[in-house]
Design a protein around this motif. Structure first.
Motif, short mmCIF file in Angstrom:
data_model
loop_
_atom_site.label_atom_id
_atom_site.label_comp_id
_atom_site.label_asym_id
_atom_site.label_seq_id
_atom_site.Cartn_x
_atom_site.Cartn_y
_atom_site.Cartn_z
N LEU A 1 0.84 -1.20 0.00
CA LEU A 1 0.00 0.00 0.00
C LEU A 1 0.87 1.25 0.00
CD1 LEU A 1 -2.87 -0.87 2.52
CD2 LEU A 1 -2.90 -0.98 0.03
N PRO A 2 0.52 2.25 -0.82
CA PRO A 2 1.32 3.48 -0.89
C PRO A 2 1.21 4.30 0.39
CG PRO A 2 -0.67 3.70 -2.21
CD PRO A 2 -0.60 2.26 -1.77
N ASP B 1 5.98 9.83 1.19
CA ASP B 1 7.20 10.08 0.40
C ASP B 1 7.45 9.05 -0.69
OD1 ASP B 1 7.68 12.27 2.14
OD2 ASP B 1 8.68 10.93 3.57
N GLY B 2 6.38 8.54 -1.28
CA GLY B 2 6.55 7.57 -2.35
C GLY B 2 6.90 6.17 -1.89
N ARG B 3 6.99 5.98 -0.57
CA ARG B 3 7.29 4.65 -0.04
C ARG B 3 6.01 3.82 0.06
NH1 ARG B 3 10.61 6.11 5.31
NH2 ARG B 3 9.17 7.89 5.28
N ARG B 4 6.19 2.53 0.32
CA ARG B 4 5.06 1.62 0.46
C ARG B 4 5.20 0.79 1.72
NH1 ARG B 4 1.76 0.95 -4.04
NH2 ARG B 4 2.43 2.19 -5.84
N SER C 1 -8.32 0.56 13.50
CA SER C 1 -6.94 0.52 13.97
C SER C 1 -5.97 0.49 12.80
CB SER C 1 -6.73 -0.71 14.87
OG SER C 1 -7.55 -0.62 16.02
N ILE C 2 -6.31 -0.26 11.76
CA ILE C 2 -5.50 -0.26 10.55
C ILE C 2 -5.54 1.12 9.91
CG2 ILE C 2 -5.44 -1.09 8.17
CD1 ILE C 2 -4.15 -3.06 10.04
N ALA C 3 -6.72 1.75 9.88
CA ALA C 3 -6.85 3.08 9.30
C ALA C 3 -5.95 4.08 10.02
CB ALA C 3 -8.30 3.54 9.35
N VAL C 4 -5.96 4.06 11.33
CA VAL C 4 -5.12 4.98 12.12
C VAL C 4 -3.65 4.71 11.83
CG1 VAL C 4 -4.40 5.57 14.48
CG2 VAL C 4 -6.84 5.34 13.93
N GLY D 1 1.39 7.88 6.67
CA GLY D 1 1.31 8.85 5.59
C GLY D 1 0.48 8.40 4.40
N ALA D 2 -0.33 7.37 4.56
CA ALA D 2 -1.19 6.91 3.47
C ALA D 2 -2.34 7.90 3.28
CB ALA D 2 -1.74 5.53 3.78
N SER D 3 -2.83 8.01 2.07
CA SER D 3 -3.96 8.88 1.78
C SER D 3 -5.25 8.25 2.27
CB SER D 3 -4.07 9.13 0.28
OG SER D 3 -4.45 7.93 -0.40
#
Length: 267
Positions: free
Chosen positions: A26-27, A30-33, A169-172, A178-180
């Protein structure tokens, strides 16, 4: 030192565990996953078969976070024990909150179920639950993030169905990475896939009353974008921004987030 985890190339077919998936890929910031093999989610592990346990044992898990309350655990059972894995129970709701409701469900009390779930009442109940978890469980979410940043990975998060409490909890966690919000929502809605959904225990037969019960309960067993949106709206209403929520609401500042990202994200 935690053993090198086995990273499945395809989603496994588990028999007694629903809604399992690796968040790898998952993105994020800073472009990391998200690094494969470090963060997993699922429904409860109480009914895991021997083959399920072998697979879970191959993941090199350090910690399993169980967000069920005492009533949930009494209903479905405790998680199976995985060798060398730390089990951490952090209830995200009060067992008394849903005890009477699930009594009505098990009794198939249609009169009362209609009174609390008909029309938009079922969906309203869910959005209120999401709002309440965001506003009242800041200490619990902070505890999870700190554990992940310190030493708790690879980690698996679950509740009963792996949809709501684990979903938040995953969302937080993803927000801290830094995920959208679009990324968070896309993963959240994967819980609607037929093979991932929680299996509702049905009474014998499938007459009209049983079908009505299933229809009334549908909002409770679905992952709906409107539920997650309520969590985001609550963050904005109370803290203004995600950054303030993490820093002021959870006490999880910029340095904490960098430590978390160093553990969970690709370079």
């Amino acid at each position: 030192m935690t053993q090198t985890p086995h990273v499945p190339s395809t989603e496994p077919e588990l028999t007694g565990v629903r809604n399992f998936r690796d968040l790898g890929g998952l993105p994020a910031a800073d472009g990391r996953r998200v690094r494969p093999g470090v963060l997993f989610r699922s429904g409860h592990l109480a009914h895991a078969t021997e083959s399920d346990a072998r697979f879970l044992g191959s993941l090199g898990l350090h910690t399993v976070f169980d967000f069920r309350n005492a009533a949930d655990i009494e209903l479905d059972g405790r998680d199976i024990e995985l060798t060398g894995v730390r089990n951490v129970n952090i209830p995200l709701n009060d067992p008394a909150d849903g005890a009477e409701f699930w009594r009505m469900v098990r009794a198939r009390d249609l009169t009362q179920l209609r009174s609390v779930l008909s029309g938009t009442r079922g969906a309203d109940r869910m959005t209120e639950t999401y709002r309440e978890i965001i506003t009242t469980r800041t200490a619990e979410h902070a505890r999870v993030l700190r554990a992940l940043a310190e030493d708790a990975v690879p980690a698996l998060m679950h509740c009963a169905a792996g949809k709501d409490r684990a979903g938040l909890s995953i969302a937080v966690t993803l927000l801290a990475l830094g995920a959208s919000r679009e990324t968070v929502e896309a993963d959240y809605l994967k819980s609607n896939a037929p093979h991932r959904r929680y299996r509702m225990r049905r009474a014998e037969g499938a007459g009209e009353e049983e079908l009505e019960v299933a229809e009334l309960l549908a909002p409770m067993f679905e992952a709906r974008a409107e539920y997650l949106a309520e969590a985001f709206t609550t963050i904005e209403e109370i803290w203004g921004t995600t950054e303030r929520y993490l820093t002021r609401g959870l006490g999880f500042g910029g340095a904490d987030r960098e430590r978390l990202r160093a553990r969970l994200l690709t370079d």
